[in-house]
Design an enzyme around this catalytic site. Structure first.
Site, short mmCIF file in Angstrom:
data_model
loop_
_atom_site.label_atom_id
_atom_site.label_comp_id
_atom_site.label_asym_id
_atom_site.label_seq_id
_atom_site.Cartn_x
_atom_site.Cartn_y
_atom_site.Cartn_z
N HIS A 1 1.57 4.85 -2.71
CA HIS A 1 1.20 5.59 -3.92
C HIS A 1 2.46 6.13 -4.56
O HIS A 1 3.35 6.63 -3.88
CB HIS A 1 0.23 6.72 -3.56
N HIS B 1 0.85 -1.19 0.00
CA HIS B 1 0.00 0.00 0.00
C HIS B 1 0.89 1.24 0.00
O HIS B 1 1.32 1.71 1.05
CB HIS B 1 -0.92 -0.04 1.23
N GLU C 1 -11.07 4.04 6.11
CA GLU C 1 -10.05 4.97 6.57
C GLU C 1 -10.75 6.17 7.22
O GLU C 1 -10.87 6.22 8.43
CB GLU C 1 -9.17 5.41 5.39
ZN LIG Z 1 -3.52 4.92 0.31
#
Ligand SMILES: [Zn+2]
Length: 339
Positions: free
Chosen positions: A17, A15, A195
């Site tokens: 970006h 995970h 989240e």
């Molecule tokens: Zn993320």
């Protein structure tokens, strides 16, 4: 007391970006080159963070710089003892900046990843992503369905998974057709959920995307039925502790949701999300949870095992990582506990 070095533990990083993992010094260099102002970089919540992120990402405006970002990412992953990295890239972004079709954007990214792999041995599989904020039709003439079709086209050429990022308040339902294409194409599905929003958001991500993993998923602890579902279906939560702290998803590291996920039998992995902005590399994240929750080397190795098994890596790579983890556990502790 000695314990084993986290850096030596073979890990898969699932995970993260792409633009959020770019070296800050590289972003500053690009900003200067393009005459752009990336601002002060301050944020206190996800919407503010997305503005900061976008300003930095906008500085990557040349093919050679995109390639460099990808190569440096692999070099940095290797430094952290990452054997398999699965960064999320959104090729749609680059249609606007490079004026290239997504497959050509991806070819540039792949060149950078491959250069990094040749130099370090760390392998990469890209998670092709869409962003909820751009809507179903996309912002730059590339729809979410077209992105999914691209991802499936490049499966076998380094794309292994399909991710959904962006503002979780935007319901995932309209992205169902894109998810179906990715599913039928044999990609792993990894939506962001749980989240900033609670269990309802995770349930709707499950319905729409039929996920193999969840990016975050930490707020699933608010619903016992959901925890049971994640455990029974072995849906992995790719947790990013420092990100959760800095964006207010957990008020304090002692109050972080991770132990509750582990206690409920939900498979978890440890990740950085956006190491550039959050200032924590992958080894820092492992050390943080080890020190906070008193996790043993066996428990850390267990999470590293999940990261390998739940990744989009080829079977041979998974087996190599698992063997490396066993060797780590058999090795002598070599690091002072204070480090
Ligand atoms: Zn993320």
């Amino acid at each position: 007391m000695k314990r084993r070095s986290i850096k030596r533990l073979p890990k898969a990083h699932l995970h993260l970006h792409l633009e959020g993992s770019t070296r800050p010094s590289t972003i500053r260099e690009f900003a200067e080159l393009e005459g752009m102002d990336v601002g002060d970089g301050n944020f206190t919540n996800l919407p503010e963070f997305m503005v900061v992120y976008s300003k930095s990402a906008q500085t990557i405006r040349r093919p050679e710089n995109l390639k460099r970002v990808c190569r440096e990412l692999v070099e940095d992953e290797a430094e952290q003892g990452v054997w398999w990295s699965e960064p999320m890239g959104v090729p749609q972004y680059y249609w606007e900046r490079l004026k290239l079709p997504v497959d050509e954007v991806y070819a540039i990214m792949k060149e950078g990843f491959d250069e990094g792999t040749r130099a370090t041995g760390t392998e990469v599989g890209m998670m092709a992503g869409i962003n909820r904020n751009f809507g179903v039709d996309g912002l730059f003439g590339v729809s979410t369905v077209q992105t999914a079709e691209f991802a499936v086209r490049q499966k076998g050429n380094g794309v292994v998974s399909f991710g959904i990022a962006g503002d979780e308040r935007i319901p995932p339902d309209p992205f169902g057709p894109a998810c179906d294409i990715a599913h039928e194409g044999g990609l792993l599905l990894v939506p962001h959920a749980g989240e900033t929003m609670g269990p309802e958001s995770v349930w709707s991500a499950i319905k729409t995307a039929r996920p193999h993993r969840l990016a975050h998923g930490v707020r699933s602890i608010e619903d016992p039925d959901l925890l049971k579902y994640l455990r029974d279906n072995q849906i992995v939560c790719d947790v990013a502790p420092t990100s959760n702290l800095l964006l207010g998803v957990a008020q304090d590291i002692e109050l972080h949701q991770l132990p509750k996920l582990i206690d409920a039998g939900v498979p978890v992995t440890i990740n950085t999300d956006d190491q550039t902005f959050f200032g924590a590399m992958l080894c820092d994240e492992y050390r943080l949870v080890r020190d906070t929750f008193g996790l043993s080397d066996y428990e850390l190795a267990g999470m590293a095992r999940v990261s390998a098994l739940a990744s989009g890596a080829p079977e041979a790579t998974k087996q190599r990582i698992l063997k490396g983890i066993d060797a780590w556990l058999e090795s002598d502790p070599d690091e002072d506990a204070q480090q």
